[in-house]
Structures are given as C-alpha cells and as structure tokens.
Design an enzyme around this catalytic site. Structure first.
Site, PDB file in Angstrom:
ATOM      1  N   HIS A   1     -18.215  36.047  12.276  1.00 28.82           N
ATOM      2  CA  HIS A   1     -18.184  37.210  11.376  1.00 28.82           C
ATOM      3  C   HIS A   1     -19.029  38.386  11.861  1.00 28.82           C
ATOM      4  O   HIS A   1     -19.080  39.417  11.196  1.00 28.82           O
ATOM      5  CB  HIS A   1     -18.617  36.808   9.970  1.00 28.82           C
ATOM      6  CG  HIS A   1     -20.092  36.528   9.872  1.00 28.82           C
ATOM      7  ND1 HIS A   1     -20.637  35.339  10.234  1.00 28.82           N
ATOM      8  CD2 HIS A   1     -21.129  37.296   9.470  1.00 28.82           C
ATOM      9  CE1 HIS A   1     -21.935  35.360  10.060  1.00 28.82           C
ATOM     10  NE2 HIS A   1     -22.277  36.555   9.603  1.00 28.82           N
TER      11      HIS A   1
HETATM   12  C1  UD1 Z   1     -24.707  39.861   6.109  1.00 28.16           C
HETATM   13  C2  UD1 Z   1     -25.877  39.938   7.090  1.00 28.16           C
HETATM   14  C3  UD1 Z   1     -25.654  38.924   8.206  1.00 28.16           C
HETATM   15  C4  UD1 Z   1     -25.366  37.539   7.667  1.00 28.16           C
HETATM   16  C5  UD1 Z   1     -24.209  37.601   6.687  1.00 28.16           C
HETATM   17  C6  UD1 Z   1     -23.977  36.210   6.118  1.00 28.16           C
HETATM   18  C7  UD1 Z   1     -26.870  42.201   7.309  1.00 28.16           C
HETATM   19  C8  UD1 Z   1     -27.064  43.320   8.249  1.00 28.16           C
HETATM   20  N1  UD1 Z   1     -25.993  41.243   7.703  1.00 28.16           N
HETATM   21  O1  UD1 Z   1     -23.572  40.290   6.824  1.00 28.16           O
HETATM   22  O2  UD1 Z   1     -26.823  38.861   8.988  1.00 28.16           O
HETATM   23  O3  UD1 Z   1     -25.062  36.664   8.719  1.00 28.16           O
HETATM   24  O4  UD1 Z   1     -24.546  38.532   5.648  1.00 28.16           O
HETATM   25  O5  UD1 Z   1     -22.884  36.061   5.330  1.00 28.16           O
HETATM   26  O6  UD1 Z   1     -27.481  42.162   6.285  1.00 28.16           O
HETATM   27  N2  UD1 Z   1     -18.145  41.578   1.485  1.00 28.16           N
HETATM   28  C9  UD1 Z   1     -17.358  41.042   0.503  1.00 28.16           C
HETATM   29  N3  UD1 Z   1     -17.972  40.365  -0.512  1.00 28.16           N
HETATM   30  C10 UD1 Z   1     -19.305  40.201  -0.579  1.00 28.16           C
HETATM   31  C11 UD1 Z   1     -20.115  40.783   0.420  1.00 28.16           C
HETATM   32  C12 UD1 Z   1     -19.519  41.448   1.454  1.00 28.16           C
HETATM   33  O7  UD1 Z   1     -16.156  41.156   0.518  1.00 28.16           O
HETATM   34  O8  UD1 Z   1     -19.789  39.546  -1.525  1.00 28.16           O
HETATM   35  C13 UD1 Z   1     -17.503  42.311   2.596  1.00 28.16           C
HETATM   36  C14 UD1 Z   1     -17.452  43.783   2.337  1.00 28.16           C
HETATM   37  O9  UD1 Z   1     -16.274  44.282   2.896  1.00 28.16           O
HETATM   38  C15 UD1 Z   1     -18.640  44.309   3.121  1.00 28.16           C
HETATM   39  C16 UD1 Z   1     -18.659  43.358   4.312  1.00 28.16           C
HETATM   40  O10 UD1 Z   1     -18.250  42.106   3.783  1.00 28.16           O
HETATM   41  O11 UD1 Z   1     -18.534  45.640   3.464  1.00 28.16           O
HETATM   42  C17 UD1 Z   1     -20.010  43.233   4.958  1.00 28.16           C
HETATM   43  O12 UD1 Z   1     -20.975  42.803   4.006  1.00 28.16           O
HETATM   44  P1  UD1 Z   1     -22.538  43.050   4.268  1.00 28.16           P
HETATM   45  O13 UD1 Z   1     -23.348  42.481   3.179  1.00 28.16           O
HETATM   46  O14 UD1 Z   1     -22.766  44.470   4.606  1.00 28.16           O
HETATM   47  O15 UD1 Z   1     -22.821  42.259   5.598  1.00 28.16           O
HETATM   48  P2  UD1 Z   1     -22.291  40.832   6.067  1.00 28.16           P
HETATM   49  O16 UD1 Z   1     -21.266  41.040   7.137  1.00 28.16           O
HETATM   50  O17 UD1 Z   1     -21.957  39.957   4.921  1.00 28.16           O
END
Ligand code: UD1
Length: 364
Positions: free
Chosen positions: A207
């Site tokens: 991811h």
């Molecule tokens: C975050 C962490 C990463 C960790 C990962 C674990 C940072 C920089 N990254 O990445 O280190 O490995 O979590 O899972 O903090 N989204 C959803 N539902 C949610 C949350 C996110 O659909 O509940 C989608 C959204 O499109 C969002 C994208 O995932 O924009 C990224 O979410 P974000 O929290 O920014 O970072 P992660 O990729 O989850």
C-alpha cells in the site's frame, strides 16, 4: 494530583502498538489516561473493528480529521490535539509509530510544554522520501521519553545525539497484541473461511504510495503475483488506497489472484501465521512474520527494521519485479523454518515495561 496521560491514536498500526501500553497504564494506580482518536483512519475495517478486536475501550474523543494532503492531515491533528490539551490538561502525550497523526500530536503537545513519550522510537530507514521517516525523525527530536523496540533503535538515537534516561529499551508492543490475538483465534476456522490450507498460500499487502501510486510499478507487481497464483492461492487483502489505484490505472486482476477487502485483525494475523510466504511493503508485517517464523519478502529498497533481516525471517528484495519473482520462487522451493526465531524483548510483555517506564518518568 493524579498525572494524566493523553494517548493519541489515529491509524491502523497505531492501535496495535498503543493498545498494550494504554491497557497497562490504565491498570497502573495513580495514572489517569485520556484516549484521543485523530480520525486519520475512519473506515470500520481500518479503525473501529481494530479498536474493538484489541479490547481497547472507546476513545474519549475523535477529532474526525480524515484523509487529505499531508499538510492538511498534519494541521488538522495539530489543531485538534492542541484544543484537546487546552481543555483537558495532561502531563504527558503518548504517541506511537510513524504516521502523520504521531508526528502532529507530538508537535502540538511539545509546543504547549507537554512532555511526549514515543512508542517505537529510533527506527530509521534513512529514506527521506518516505513520509514515515520524516514523521519518525521529527517525533523523536521532540520526544522526552523514547521507548525503543530493539537495540539498533537505541543506537540510531545515540548517533543523533539522543541519549540518557529518556531512552528506554522496552521491546515491541505490537508483538504483545499479536500474541494476544493469536491466543484467542481459531486458525483452522479462518483458513477454512478463506478456502486455503496451512502453509499452502501466499499472503500479500502492498500500500505504500511510492509503489501503488505508480501504475507501471503496480502493474508489474500484479503480473508477478499472477505468476505465483498459477501454483498456489495468492490472497491480497488490499488497503483502500491500493484498490483505488488499481481501478484508476485500469489494471485488470488476473484470474487466481484474490484481491479482497482489508481484513479483521484476528483474521489477518491467523492467515499471516499460517502462510507459506508473505510479500509486503509494510513495516509491521516484517516484524510480525519474524516472530511467527513465516518467510517474508519486503518489496522495498530499505528497511527501518534491520533486526527482522538479521534475526528474523525477512528478506529485502528491492523494488524490482524480476528480483521479486526470483526471491518468491526461491522461498517457495525452500523449507520454511521449523521454529520461529527469538528476538530479545519481543515477548508479549513490552506494554507492561513501557508503562513502568512512563510511570517512572512521571514521578521524576
Ligand atoms: C497510513 C500511514 C502509513 C501506514 C498506513 C497503515 C502516514 C503518512 N501513513 O497510510 O504509514 O502504513 O496508514 O494502514 O500516516 N482511506 C480510506 N479509509 C480510511 C483511511 C484512508 O479509504 O479509513 C484512503 C483514503 O483514500 C486516503 C488514503 O486511504 O486518502 C490514504 O490514507 P492516509 O491515512 O493518508 O494514509 P495511509 O495510506 O492509510
């Protein structure tokens, strides 16, 4: 006055690392804990289900920050944590891991003069393009109590001039959660529900933005996985980001490769424990597979967890589809280790040691 710890959690890996420490603190007489969820992860599968499964109580408040750019997310958490601390003064802010919520909460607390304790301090990939590396370095720079999982983390901190009583080697709290969940899970039932057999399937998680946001790299990996799926089931519980990028890039899913929704923590850990091989770009899985004795290939050029390569079952294959294919074929042709390796202080008791370190810090 009873000292108050504000424990801040926000994203899936945070819950797993913080839960054992929060629980041990709540069992410690004379410390009061306020639990704040930033809302960085909000899908039930990434958040609520995890909290419940870990036996963590409901957070006292949720900032509802949600998704956004790094600056938006960081700013949202900083504002929210600052307001929360102003309304509910605390003596210590407890943060875990390396996500945006971790760094933002640490910054907001330190600027209010509130001490910061960091769970999983001192890990370094030395890859400044990883947002997590920025989060780690900044968090450790402002932290007052640095709780380390392994000796190499203590050494990394020393190399940055961070030494003294504030650095405490307590072990890996995520492994506490892992052992606890494994104990209460019927692995055979999970294997049956997924239609796979013990040591008879490959488990995937990918991811990281550096990989999945680039359609060409993502497509090349999918092709390698499809090749493996010709021989044995390949199960890929996908983060919402990965699912979205696959759709955006119009990458078709080859027959045999099973891309499924993110899994419940217990279900996932049961599968991880029974997989023949794990392929990942996650940090946590490198550690979990090491403790479980399951061969793991990490599709990255760096790791902030070198102990998993030295003592565990992890191999860093780089970001190269041909190297991944070759490493996977080699791993599948080799007998998996009969016994899981032992890593010092990854023993299921790190949460309790972290709580003792926090208690002693607060009584200074
Ligand atoms: C975050 C962490 C990463 C960790 C990962 C674990 C940072 C920089 N990254 O990445 O280190 O490995 O979590 O899972 O903090 N989204 C959803 N539902 C949610 C949350 C996110 O659909 O509940 C989608 C959204 O499109 C969002 C994208 O995932 O924009 C990224 O979410 P974000 O929290 O920014 O970072 P992660 O990729 O989850």
């Amino acid at each position: 006055m009873t000292p108050v710890v504000l424990a801040v959690v926000g994203a899936r890996p945070n819950f797993v690392k913080a839960a054992p420490v929060v629980e041990a603190l709540e069992d410690t007489e004379g410390i009061s804990v306020r639990l704040l969820h930033t809302g960085q992860h909000y899908d039930r599968a990434l958040s609520g289900d995890f909290i419940e499964r870990l036996g963590m109580r409901d957070p006292d408040a949720n900032l509802g920050v949600g998704s956004g750019t790094h600056a938006e997310q960081t700013a949202g958490v900083m504002r929210g944590v600052e307001a929360d601390l102003l309304e509910h003064p605390a003596d210590l802010a407890l943060v875990a891991g390396d996500v945006n919520s971790t760094m933002a909460a640490a910054l907001a607390a330190t600027k209010l003069g509130v001490a910061v304790a960091h769970i999983e301090s001192g890990l370094r990939s030395r890859d400044w393009e990883m947002p997590e590396e920025v989060n780690r370095v900044v968090t450790d720079r402002v932290a007052d109590l640095l709780l380390c999982t392994s000796e190499d983390a203590v050494e990394n901190l020393a190399a940055e001039g961070i030494t003294g009583d504030g650095v405490q080697l307590v072990g890996n709290t995520m492994i506490d959660s892992l052992f606890r969940i494994l104990d209460g899970t019927d692995r055979d039932a999970v294997l049956a529900s997924q239609g796979v057999e013990r040591r008879g399937f490959v488990l995937i998680t990918l991811h990281r933005p550096a990989l999945v946001d680039d359609p060409e790299s993502l497509g090349a990996v999918i092709e390698v996985l499809a090749g493996l799926a010709a021989d044995l089931p390949v199960l890929f519980p996908a983060h919402p980001r990965t699912t979205a990028r696959l759709a955006d890039a119009g990458i078709g899913i080859p027959a045999g490769l099973r891309i499924v929704d993110p899994m419940d923590y217990a279900e996932f850990i049961a599968l991880e424990a029974e997989a023949r091989l794990v392929i990942t770009d996650s940090g946590g899985l490198q550690e979990e597979t090491s403790v479980l004795g399951v061969p793991c290939l990490t599709y990255r050029t760096t790791t902030e967890r070198p102990i998993t390569v030295e003592l565990g079952t992890n191999e860093l294959v780089g970001v190269d589809p041909a190297a991944l294919r070759e490493a996977a074929e080699r791993a599948l042709a080799t007998e998996p280790p009969a016994q899981a390796p032992e890593i010092p202080l990854w023993d299921g008791k790190a949460g309790a040691r972290a709580a003792v370190a926090i208690e002693s810090f607060l009584s200074r």
